[in-house]
Design an enzyme around this catalytic site. Structure first.
Site, PDB file in Angstrom:
ATOM      1  CB  CYS A 102     -22.288   0.822 -56.680  1.00 46.11           C
ATOM      2  SG  CYS A 102     -22.315  -0.595 -55.547  1.00 46.11           S
ATOM      3  CB  CYS A 150     -16.720   7.399 -54.572  1.00 48.47           C
ATOM      4  SG  CYS A 150     -15.638   6.503 -53.114  1.00 48.47           S
ATOM      5  CB  CYS A 183     -28.557  -0.853 -51.599  1.00 53.43           C
ATOM      6  SG  CYS A 183     -26.780  -0.268 -51.683  1.00 53.43           S
TER       7      CYS A 183
HETATM    8  N1  SAH Z   1     -17.363   2.709 -50.229  1.00 46.13           N
HETATM    9  C1  SAH Z   1     -17.959   1.737 -49.483  1.00 46.13           C
HETATM   10  C2  SAH Z   1     -19.320   1.404 -50.112  1.00 46.13           C
HETATM   11  C3  SAH Z   1     -19.623   1.479 -51.456  1.00 46.13           C
HETATM   12  S1  SAH Z   1     -19.253   0.114 -52.619  1.00 46.13           S
HETATM   13  C4  SAH Z   1     -17.063   0.357 -49.589  1.00 46.13           C
HETATM   14  O1  SAH Z   1     -16.151   0.427 -50.458  1.00 46.13           O
HETATM   15  O2  SAH Z   1     -17.367  -0.595 -49.099  1.00 46.13           O
HETATM   16  C5  SAH Z   1     -20.388  -1.351 -52.167  1.00 46.13           C
HETATM   17  C6  SAH Z   1     -19.663  -2.731 -52.486  1.00 46.13           C
HETATM   18  O3  SAH Z   1     -19.653  -2.944 -53.893  1.00 46.13           O
HETATM   19  C7  SAH Z   1     -18.171  -2.386 -52.079  1.00 46.13           C
HETATM   20  O4  SAH Z   1     -17.760  -3.847 -51.271  1.00 46.13           O
HETATM   21  C8  SAH Z   1     -17.504  -2.343 -53.344  1.00 46.13           C
HETATM   22  O5  SAH Z   1     -16.334  -2.824 -53.395  1.00 46.13           O
HETATM   23  C9  SAH Z   1     -18.248  -3.269 -54.272  1.00 46.13           C
HETATM   24  N2  SAH Z   1     -17.935  -3.117 -55.560  1.00 46.13           N
HETATM   25  C10 SAH Z   1     -17.869  -2.059 -56.146  1.00 46.13           C
HETATM   26  N3  SAH Z   1     -17.601  -2.154 -57.641  1.00 46.13           N
HETATM   27  C11 SAH Z   1     -17.869  -3.484 -57.959  1.00 46.13           C
HETATM   28  C12 SAH Z   1     -18.020  -4.274 -58.911  1.00 46.13           C
HETATM   29  N4  SAH Z   1     -17.645  -3.868 -60.122  1.00 46.13           N
HETATM   30  N5  SAH Z   1     -18.357  -5.615 -58.745  1.00 46.13           N
HETATM   31  C13 SAH Z   1     -18.455  -6.155 -57.631  1.00 46.13           C
HETATM   32  N6  SAH Z   1     -18.434  -5.356 -56.470  1.00 46.13           N
HETATM   33  C14 SAH Z   1     -18.089  -3.824 -56.528  1.00 46.13           C
END
Ligand code: SAH
Length: 341
Positions: A329, A110, A103
């Site tokens: 992330c 961001c 990943c």
């Molecule tokens: N910017 C892109 C990719 C990065 S985030 C996007 O928004 O898809 C990867 C995934 O993790 C996304 O679905 C995001 O919404 C999710 N994510 C971020 N923070 C999270 C959290 N605290 N718990 C669960 N999923 C989360």
């Protein structure tokens, strides 16, 4: 100085011509770069004068391991890489029965501002380069010793906000003389930048598109994800339907289950309504708690899943990996920033 590892084979051929070298050199250089060579001196099948010319005209950097954590629960490995300008990004290697998945991040920070996400706290610092995206795959593989068969663009950053770089990265990582990872083994996750989704559809790549939905109604989605305020759920689903029509690829929707926010029955029903007529798969994600955010994980994941399934929408609950190593992330980079403040 030109960033040589971000160059396509065609560009390398052009560079060789400029340097007065035969065309076949470009393939040799490409192969060295995509095996993780750290300097031009390592490229022993090139003449010394060529190596010198390259080091005078091109830059070549490799990331350093700032921190490496291995999960005792499931073998997930999380890397924090230090880039040549001092910034850090995260990469996670997940070990599944069907192969190893990496990943990767697409930006330092961001700017999308999702309320539940650790990566966006502090905003975007800069875009990554194609080479820096490639390096995450290359050096995760080299450092861990595990071959990578799948890539997900789901780390820090919004890949479609760094569109041209991501496309170039895909071309590099897909190339037979490089890592040769097929498009069907790559997933790209977006918060829903509709114009870029439309552009991506027209390229008809065979990659998997994941859309971070997290709520089926504008009120909730706009609260969680500022990107929704200008576009809205209807318009997002229009792009999703178009993406499926043009590419024939089923979209997967990510839905982090948040207690009392997006886990009601009416929201499950509304989600079903949106997905009518377009095959899509829903990935229910147990929310990872982020210290800076007020949200709690939902206790209704199974009920929500059943409600979707009963109405013909396939939904899976994502297995949590690396729970003991801040694998979600942005959490590791965040921690390091706090420590070095
Ligand atoms: N910017 C892109 C990719 C990065 S985030 C996007 O928004 O898809 C990867 C995934 O993790 C996304 O679905 C995001 O919404 C999710 N994510 C971020 N923070 C999270 C959290 N605290 N718990 C669960 N999923 C989360």
């Amino acid at each position: 100085m030109r960033d040589i590892k971000s160059m396509t084979p065609e560009e390398l051929t052009g560079l060789m011509a400029q340097l007065g070298e035969p065309g076949f050199r470009s393939k040799q250089v490409f192969q060295w770069l995509h095996r993780g060579a750290a300097s031009f001196d390592e490229m022993t099948n090139l003449s010394k004068p060529l190596r010198e010319k390259l080091s005078q005209t091109c830059s070549l950097a490799v990331p350093k391991v700032e921190r490496k954590q291995v999960s005792r629960l499931d073998g997930t490995i999380k890397y924090l890489w230090r880039l040549s300008d001092g910034n850090c990004v995260e990469t996670v290697l997940m070990r599944y029965h069907h192969g190893n998945t990496v990943c990767i991040s697409s930006q330092v920070g961001c700017r999308m501002g999702c309320a539940f996400c650790a990566s966006t706290i502090g905003g975007k610092v800069r875009d990554l380069t194609p080479a820096e995206m490639l390096d995450q795959v290359l050096f995760t593989q080299l450092n861990s010793g595990f071959p990578v068969s799948n890539i997900v663009l789901m780390g820090i950053g919004e890949p479609l906000d760094n569109f041209d770089t991501v496309l170039r990265f895909l071309e590099l990582v897909n190339h037979p003389d490089g890592l040769n990872i097929g498009m069907r083994h790559i997933s790209l996750s977006t918060c829903g930048l509709v114009e870029q989704i439309d552009k991506l559809a027209d390229l008809r790549l065979q990659l998997t598109l994941s859309v971070s939905l997290h709520a089926p109604d504008d009120e909730t989605r706009s609260k969680l994800m500022p990107v929704n305020r200008s576009v809205g759920v209807e318009r997002l689903f229009e792009s999703c339907r178009r993406y499926f029509d043009v590419t024939g690829r089923r979209i997967s929707y990510e839905y982090a289950m948040i207690d009392g926010v997006n886990d009601s029955d009416w929201q499950a029903d509304l989600l079903v309504k949106h997905l009518k007529g377009t095959p899509g798969h829903v990935n229910l994600i147990p929310l990872n708690e982020v210290a800076e955010s007020p949200f709690q994980p939902s206790r209704r994941i199974r009920e929500f899943q059943e409600k979707l399934e009963r109405q013909g929408v396939t939904a899976t609950v994502r297995r949590k990996l690396g729970g003991d190593i801040d694998a979600s992330c942005g959490q590791l980079r965040r921690k390091r920033m706090e420590e070095t403040k």
